[in-house]
Design an enzyme around this catalytic site. Sequence first.
Site, PDB file in Angstrom:
ATOM      1  N   TYR A  32       0.825  -1.225   0.000  1.00  0.00           N
ATOM      2  CA  TYR A  32       0.000   0.000   0.000  1.00  0.00           C
ATOM      3  C   TYR A  32       0.851   1.264   0.000  1.00  0.00           C
ATOM      4  CZ  TYR A  32      -0.390  -0.199   5.285  1.00  0.00           C
ATOM      5  OH  TYR A  32      -0.188  -0.255   6.629  1.00  0.00           O
ATOM      6  N   GLU A  33       0.211   2.360  -0.362  1.00  0.00           N
ATOM      7  CA  GLU A  33       0.918   3.637  -0.615  1.00  0.00           C
ATOM      8  C   GLU A  33       1.977   3.482  -1.700  1.00  0.00           C
ATOM      9  OE1 GLU A  33      -0.301   6.218   0.586  1.00  0.00           O
ATOM     10  OE2 GLU A  33      -1.488   5.373   2.199  1.00  0.00           O
ATOM     11  N   GLY A  34       1.717   2.613  -2.655  1.00  0.00           N
ATOM     12  CA  GLY A  34       2.661   2.411  -3.758  1.00  0.00           C
ATOM     13  C   GLY A  34       3.545   1.214  -3.495  1.00  0.00           C
TER      14      GLY A  34
END
Lengths: 599, 599
Positions: free
Chosen positions: A440-442
Site C-alpha cells: 500500500y501507498e505504492g
Amino acid sequence: MMTSYTAPQRDMLFVLNHLAGLEAVSQLPGLEDATPDMAAAILDEAAKFAAGVLAPINASGDLQGCRWDNGVVTPADGFADAYASFCETGWNAMPAQPEFGGQGLPSLVSSAVQEMWKSANMAFALCPMLTLGAVNAIAEHASDELKAVYLPKMVSGEWTGTMNLTEPNAGSDLAAVRSRAVPAGDGSYRISGTKIFITWGEHDMAENIVHLVLARLPDAPEGVKGISLFIVPKYLVNADGSLGARNDLVCASIEHKLGIHASPTAVMVFGENDGAIGYLVGEPHKGLAYMFTMMNHARLNVGMEGVAISERAFQQALAYAKDRVQGKPMGDSSGQTRPILYHPDVRRMLMDMKSRIEAMRALAYQTAAHMDYAHHHPDEAVRREHQARVELLTPVVKGWCTETSINVTSTGIQVHGGMGFIEETGAAQHFRDARITTIYEGTTAIQANDLIGRKVAREGGSSLAVLLADIDATREQLLASGNAQLSAIGAALARGAGALAEARDWLLAHYASQPAQAAAGAVAFLKLTGVVAGGWMMARAAQVATQLLADGDSDTVFLNAKLATARYYADQVLPEAALYAAQITQGAASALALDEEGF
Amino acid sequence: MMTSYTAPQRDMLFVLNHLAGLEAVSQLPGLEDATPDMAAAILDEAAKFAAGVLAPINASGDLQGCRWDNGVVTPADGFADAYASFCETGWNAMPAQPEFGGQGLPSLVSSAVQEMWKSANMAFALCPMLTLGAVNAIAEHASDELKAVYLPKMVSGEWTGTMNLTEPNAGSDLAAVRSRAVPAGDGSYRISGTKIFITWGEHDMAENIVHLVLARLPDAPEGVKGISLFIVPKYLVNADGSLGARNDLVCASIEHKLGIHASPTAVMVFGENDGAIGYLVGEPHKGLAYMFTMMNHARLNVGMEGVAISERAFQQALAYAKDRVQGKPMGDSSGQTRPILYHPDVRRMLMDMKSRIEAMRALAYQTAAHMDYAHHHPDEAVRREHQARVELLTPVVKGWCTETSINVTSTGIQVHGGMGFIEETGAAQHFRDARITTIYEGTTAIQANDLIGRKVAREGGSSLAVLLADIDATREQLLASGNAQLSAIGAALARGAGALAEARDWLLAHYASQPAQAAAGAVAFLKLTGVVAGGWMMARAAQVATQLLADGDSDTVFLNAKLATARYYADQVLPEAALYAAQITQGAASALALDEEGF
C-alpha cells in the site's frame, strides 16, 4: 508466550540526539519548544500510552477483526475506548500545525512517537496516520473556509480522515480513475464512484469521517492530468459546525485480509442515490499533485511501519530466546543446557534483526530531520537542499524498510521454531501485518521507479551524488580514525558506496536508451540505496559510540552494543550491495526474455 | 481471482527424462517397470487427481480448518472423501515397497507425483506423507510380526501413520525427551507422556492411526542414546487383524496456526490412565537412528513442499499477471494499456519465481534419483557413492528449497498488488502455508548444522569435493561449447562454484577451532550450496535445451524458455553465491558479539 511492547527509548534518543541532530533541529524557527529534554519527556509519555493502552489490544484486535453489518463497521473490542483516550490525551493533535490546534512538533520527534504507535498496534495506528495525511493535504491545498470547517475537528481527532484513490479497475494506475464529480451549481459537487482498499473507510469511533476522494470533473482531460481532489464527509456539516444529514456514501463491505485485521479496509460506494456532496480542494485537475502531498507523507509513515513492526517482532523473538532453555549451544564450553539465545544461529538471527532495525530507524528519522529543515530553515537554498534529500530518500525509506520488515518478521518467527507458527505466540501476526507494507501507498516497484526515474535519472543523479559525497566524508573519517573497528566499518562502507556509484553510473547511461531494463533493475537499485544509506547511518553510530566511550560515557554496555551492531552490519549486511549492483549492471535482459507465451 | 492448479507435467518430464536420467534409473534392478512412458502415464493420472480432487478443497480447507471436540478431530469438508478416493485409486500405496502392497515406483517418479499432491493441497498431502514415513521406518526396523500386522493396512491407507518426537520441553533437542515406556511383561510396553506438534495426530478419515513414539525405557541412558521407538496404535489390533479396544491415548487439543489449517496439529497425551500399549520397534535405545530413517525421508519431502508451494504460488501469480490489464509498461513502445505481466518489475518477479522453482525442482528430483541408485544399484561401491550425495543434498534440499519458498510465495503476493493481501485471492494462503516448511522436520539451522558438520567437516569435505568436480565438468563443457549463451552461464557457474569452494576451505579450516563461528555461518553455507547446486542443474538444463533445439525438437518455445530461465538464474541468482561466501569467510565474530545483556 505473547510479549508486551516496551518502546526502545534509549535507541530512539540515540538516533534523535546523536545521529539526526535534534539539538540543531530544535533551533529552527518554529521548533524551538522541541528541546532534547522536552523530546525525551514526550517519548516517555508516549511509551506509556503505547505499552499501556495500544499494545494490550493488538493481538485481540487481530483475532477479532472488524465487523461489517449493513454498512456499519464496528472495530474490535477496546479500539473505540483507546481511540477516545488517544484523542483526549492530545496524541492525535501532536504532529499537526499549531494554527489548527496541533503542537507543531518536529517531524523528527513525531517520527519516534509514531514508531511507538505502529509497534504497539499497527492496525490502530493507521487511523490517526490517515487522518494526519488528510489534515496535511487540506492544510496545504484547501480554501480557508474548508480549513476552518474541517481541520480543528480532524486535528483533535473528533473526525477522522481517509484517502480514496484506488478503484476496482485502477490499482496503481491513477490515470484510470473513473469516479465522477459534477458541479451542483451551489459551489459543491456531486461525487459518484466506487473506491476500494480504503483504510479505516468506515467505523464508529469518531463522529464523522472526512473522505478525500479523487474524481474527474465533466470537462476533465484524460489521464492523471484530469483528476481533482474532493472533501466528501460522511455526515454533512451545518453552518454552525454541527453535523447534518448523512451524505450519499456507504461502506459496501470490508475485506478479509492476511493481516492488520483490526484496521477495516473498506469498499466505499459514493453517490448511489443523488450523488455524494463533495467540496473541491484547491484547483480543478490538480488532485494528483495534492494527493502526493498526502502520499509522500504516508510513504515515509509506511516506511516507519516497516521499522516499527520489525522492532515489535524483534522484542518478541528476543524475549523468547532469553526465556526458552534448550540444548547445548555449539562451541559453548559450559556443557550446560542454555537459553536458545546462545545457539549461534539464533544469536545471528537476533543480531541480524537488531542491526537492520537500527539502520532502518536511523535512516527514517534522519529523513524526518531533513523534512524539518526543508520546512523550517530560514534560507531557501538550504530548504531546497534538504527537500532534495527528502525526495531522494522517501521511496528508499518506504521501499527498503518495508521489504526488510518482511524478512525481519519472518526471522522473528524462525527464532521461535515451532511455536512461531502457532498464532497465540504472537510472532505470526507481525509477519502477517508486515506483508501489506510493501504494497500500500505504492508498491516497492512504484517506489523504485520513482527513485530511478524522478529522483535519480531525471536530474542526472545530482541528489544521489550529494548523498555519496556525504557518505564519502564519513568513510574518510573512519579510515583516518586509527581505530581498527571503525576502519573495518569504513572499508565496508567504501565497498558499499562503490557498488552504489557503479550501479548509478550504469543507470544514468542506460535509463534513456533501455528504460525497460532499467526498470527491471529498479527494485535492486532501491535496496542497494537503502543498504548503503543504512550502512552510512550505522557507521556514524559507530563513530558516535566510540567518541562517547572515549569521553567516559558510563553506558558502556549500550555503546559497545552499538559498535558491535554496526560491525555486524558492515560485515554481514553491506556485502548485499555488491549483489544488487551485479544484478543491476548485468542488465535485466534475461529478466525480460520471456513474453506471455514463454511463461 | 483464485486459480486452479495444473501440474507442470512438461517441466517435470523435462527434469525426469533429461536431467535426472529416468531411462537409466528404470534399468536398475527392481525398477524396470518405471519406463519413461509409464512414468508419463502415471504423471498424467496424478495430475488429474491433483487438479480434480485435491486442489478444489485447498482454499476451503484453509478457511474452515479442523474441528476439535472432546478429543475427536473432524477434518475440513471434503477431506475424508478425498482421502478415501486417494486410497481407493491406489495413490497412497504407490511409493511403498511391493512386498507390502506398494507399487515400488522409483523415488524419482514418486517425487514428481508427490510434488503434485503438495501443490494441490499441502495440508492434505501431509497425511499420506507422514504415513509413508512411518511405513518406511517400520519396514526397515520392526520385526516381521509387527510388519505383518501394520504395513499392509498402512500402505493401503486404511490406517495412517504419525511421528511423535517433540515434547513441550524438548523441541529440537531430542536429548530432552521424557516420555516413558515400561515393559508390561507380555512383550508389550506401557507408554506415557505428552507429545506436541503431531501432524495429523488425530482425525476420523481412517479406521486407525499408527503412532510412532519416541520414549525412554526404565534403564535408558540419558541423552539421545536412551531413546527407543514404539508403535502405539490408536485402536489395538486383535490377533485376527480386526480392531480392538481404544488405546490409552487422546488428542488433548489442536493448534491454531498461521497456515496449513486443514492439517490438524495435535497435542497427544499417552497413558493418562493405565499407560498406552506400545510395541518396541527394533532394539532398545536405538529409536533416534530409526527415527532418522523417517526423518531423512521426511526432510526431502518437506524440501519438495518448498518446490510445490512455490509452483502453486507461481501459477496463481502468472494467471493474475496475464489477466490483469493495467497501466502502460515502462519502455513499451505500443503505448497501450497492457497486462501487468509486461511491466518490467512484474516480469522480473515472475522470471525470478520461475527460475528458482526450476532449479529447486531439478535439485530435488536429482536427489531422488540418487536415492534410487543408492537403494537399487547392484554394485555396493556405486550405492555408497550415491548415498553420500543423498546425504549431502538432503539438508540442502530441505533447507534451501523451503527458505526459498518463503520468498517465492511472498513474491507471489507482491505480483498481485493489493489483491494479494486479500485472503479470497488465494496468494496469501501459499505464503502462510510455506512458512512452516523452514521449521518442521528440523529448522533451517538444524539442516545447516547437519550440512557443515556431519556432511562436510566430519569427512573433510570429500562428498562436497565430488559434487564440485561434477559441477566443474559441466562448466568445462559449457565454456568449450562455442555458444555465447552457454558460455555466459558457464562463467557464472564457475564464479558460483568458486565461491562455494572458498567457503568450504574456510569452513574446513575453522570448524574445529571456531565451532560457534562456523555454526553462525551455517545457514549461509546451506544457501550457498543450494544456489550453486541449483545453478548447476540450470546449466545442465541449458545444455540439454540447446542440444534438443539443435536436434530439431519442435517444442522451441518451451526449450527457448528453458534457456532464458537458465540465463536469468546465472545472471541474477548465482551472484548470491559471492554474498554468502563473504558472509561465511568474514567469520561470524560480529554475529556472536552480543550476549544477553548486550541485546
